[in-house]
Design an enzyme around this catalytic site. Structure first.
Site, short mmCIF file in Angstrom:
data_model
loop_
_atom_site.label_atom_id
_atom_site.label_comp_id
_atom_site.label_asym_id
_atom_site.label_seq_id
_atom_site.Cartn_x
_atom_site.Cartn_y
_atom_site.Cartn_z
N ASP B 76 -7.12 -29.82 0.17
CA ASP B 76 -7.22 -30.22 -1.23
C ASP B 76 -8.69 -30.40 -1.63
O ASP B 76 -9.51 -30.80 -0.81
CB ASP B 76 -6.46 -31.55 -1.39
CG ASP B 76 -6.04 -31.80 -2.82
OD1 ASP B 76 -5.45 -32.87 -3.09
OD2 ASP B 76 -6.30 -30.95 -3.68
N HIS B 93 -12.47 -21.94 -4.13
CA HIS B 93 -11.37 -21.46 -3.27
C HIS B 93 -11.91 -20.62 -2.13
O HIS B 93 -11.41 -20.68 -1.00
CB HIS B 93 -10.36 -20.65 -4.08
CG HIS B 93 -9.51 -21.51 -4.99
ND1 HIS B 93 -8.75 -22.56 -4.51
CD2 HIS B 93 -9.29 -21.47 -6.33
CE1 HIS B 93 -8.11 -23.14 -5.52
NE2 HIS B 93 -8.42 -22.50 -6.63
N LEU B 189 -3.40 -20.74 20.02
CA LEU B 189 -3.07 -21.53 18.84
C LEU B 189 -2.16 -20.75 17.88
O LEU B 189 -2.37 -19.57 17.65
CB LEU B 189 -4.37 -21.89 18.11
CG LEU B 189 -4.24 -22.52 16.72
CD1 LEU B 189 -3.71 -23.96 16.83
CD2 LEU B 189 -5.58 -22.51 15.99
#
Lengths: 248, 304
Positions: B76, B93, B189
């Site tokens: 966020d 962004h 991962l």
């Protein structure tokens, strides 16, 4: 050779002094950091005291109407402290959060605690030494547990199956999120979505509060119940009233 | 309260002085070097992490056995970051996207098994059309980037996507499917990107799937319980479906319809920093705040 020994002595001496100096710097740095965090702790205590006594004017006029549904989650081990739990409820009642038309949703209490807490509904709730005392006429308390969360959704799914499959010949299910909300209500696990959720306990998690209901709930971890402060509670609610949500 | 560990080293040894052929003294040691580091790996308790990437020692203060298996992040603050810097929302962004790659690499090195990133919510469609269009293009560029694919492959990272992909554009759907295919065999991962994801919709689609199975007589009604539900959620395919730690940046303290079912006992870490401003030290601080927690999952710890 004498020169060599002399140089070696000087270098040894320099090394020892250097190590001592570095050790001293290290201790000073530790001292500064400890003093800083102690000062922060003292400031926090002073702020809590000022808020509780009503001396900080900005915390006196909280826009409580923003908190229509307040949820409190108490860690299972912490919830054994019944007197602390009841004190918390009295504080909430005294702030004015638990007025008529508002609801408090409590998770973490056992049966006898729920029974005792329900008695607060019609009692006068005044916090000693604070300016927040008020007579409370009616308080709505809802008690939830983990059974209201995941198992409840499973039961709602059963109901939706019966409604959408057992009685129709639809190929594909077409129920929506609203249907799930209604189904939860129908099986007895519905309820409002809290605006604010306060967590009392050592761990910062909501301890399985009904998942369907906390989509946009503001979650605030207060800390252990045994060291709860009235000022921290006021501060958390005050901070929430200033929050602006975009909802996407 | 955090204690910041500083390690100060002072190196000078008289034994570094040598006698040359001309009876002159050569000081092989340079002037004493004093340096401080906050990420010393001198502690023998910190194990090395051996994954697809190069082995790294854990930062000071982190214990490998207490590392969360699954970390979820609500990324966020991109727009606020851009506004603060006087940049466009698109640049915000983009900065967030780059930070996401840094975070992915860090988690891979630290031995975290699953990393879930909340990239786009079902509620985000209400944002301005230009911003949504840019985000979709950014996702497409990221999913089809050969450079990023090579990085993930080099670090043995698997990438998959959760969320309702049916309303995404065809090129984006295909790029995501291809990315999942190409990284499927990686065993390090597992990065899950939540795209057009909603926690409530996740529960809803699980409900529909279960109802369909019961209708097709693959299940009995009595079989419907919370365990069965978990097998039908979008996170059912991963080894550790429930996050141990959730990090949300930019100071907001709510879940915003993210993994509502899965976050029942997740440690919630809220930080005021905006996501593009997050540094490695900030993520490590989140991990360090998680490690000493005594998680009881709703039960008691009985004292004997």
């Amino acid at each position: 050779m004498d020169l060599g020994n002399e140089v070696q002595k000087i270098l040894s001496w320099t090394s020892v002094c250097g190590n001592l100096a570095l050790h001293l710097i290290w201790l000073i740095v530790h001292l500064i950091i400890n003093v800083w965090y102690s000062a922060l702790g003292i400031a926090r205590v002073v702020e809590n005291t000022l808020i509780s006594s009503g001396l900080l004017k900005s915390y006196n006029a909280i826009n409580i109407s923003k908190v229509r549904y307040l949820a409190v989650v108490i860690d299972s081990e912490e919830a054994r402290q019944t007197s602390k739990v009841l004190e918390l409820l009295r504080w909430l009642a005294s702030i004015g959060v638990l007025k008529k038309s508002q609801t408090a949703i409590i998770e973490g209490l056992n049966k006898s605690q729920k029974a005792t807490a329900s008695k607060i509904k019609s009692q006068e709730a005044i916090v000693e030494g604070s300016n927040h005392g008020t007579l409370v006429e009616h308080v709505d308390l809802e008690f939830v547990s983990f059974a209201d969360s995941k198992p409840a959704v499973a039961k709602a799914a059963n109901l939706l199956f019966a409604k959408h499959y057992a009685s129709t010949i639809l190929e594909k299910p077409n129920f929506t999120e609203s249907d799930i909300s209604e189904a939860l209500q129908a099986v007895g696990y519905g309820g409002p979505e809290p605006d604010l959720l306060l967590v009392y306990g050592p761990v910062r998690c909501h301890l399985g509060f009904p998942a369907w209901r906390i989509r946009y709930t503001e979650i605030v971890h207060i800390g252990p119940l045994k060291s709860m402060k009235f000022g921290s509670l006021i501060k958390a609610i005050h901070k929430f009233t200033k929050v602006h949500q975009n909802y996407g | 309260m955090h204690s910041i560990m500083l390690s100060l080293r002072f190196s000078l040894s008289p034994s570094n002085i040598t006698l040359t052929k001309k009876n002159q003294y050569h000081f092989g040691t340079k002037f004493p070097k004093v340096f401080a580091t906050t990420t010393s790996s001198s502690n023998s308790d910190n194990g090395n992490v051996g994954l697809g990437g190069p082995e790294v020692a854990l930062p000071e203060g982190l214990k490998r056995e207490l590392m969360p298996k699954h970390v979820a992040v609500i990324m966020d603050g991109h727009r606020r970051w851009a506004r603060q810097k006087g940049l466009s929302v698109e640049q915000g962004h983009r900065a967030g996207g780059e930070k996401m790659m840094v975070l992915t690499h860090l988690c891979s090195q630290l031995g975290i098994k699953v990393l879930t990133l909340f990239a786009f919510s079902t509620e985000n469609w209400i944002r301005p059309k230009e911003e949504v269009g840019f985000l979709m293009k950014l996702f497409l560029d990221t999913a089809s980037s050969q450079e990023k694919l090579d990085k993930w492959t080099r670090n043995d990272i698997r990438v998959s996507c959760i969320g309702d992909k049916s309303i995404l554009s065809k090129p984006l759907r295909e790029a995501l499917t291809l990315l999942e295919e190409k990284t499927k065999s990686n065993s390090g991962l597992h990065v899950m990107i939540a795209l057009n994801y909603s926690g409530r919709h996740d529960i809803l689609q699980a409900t529909k799937r279960i109802a369909k199975k019961v209708n097709n007589r693959l299940l009995e009604v009595e079989d419907i319980d919370k365990n069965l539900f978990e097998q039908e959620l979008e996170t059912h395919c991963i080894e550790f479906p429930e996050p141990d730690l959730l990090i949300r940046t930019s100071g907001e303290q709510r879940l915003s319809n993210f993994m509502l079912w899965q976050l029942a006992y997740t440690e919630l870490y809220f930080t005021n920093k905006l996501f593009p401003d997050m540094e490695e030290a900030d993520f490590i601080e989140a991990l360090m705040s998680f490690q000493p927690r005594q998680r009881r999952y709703g039960g008691y710890i009985t004292k004997t």
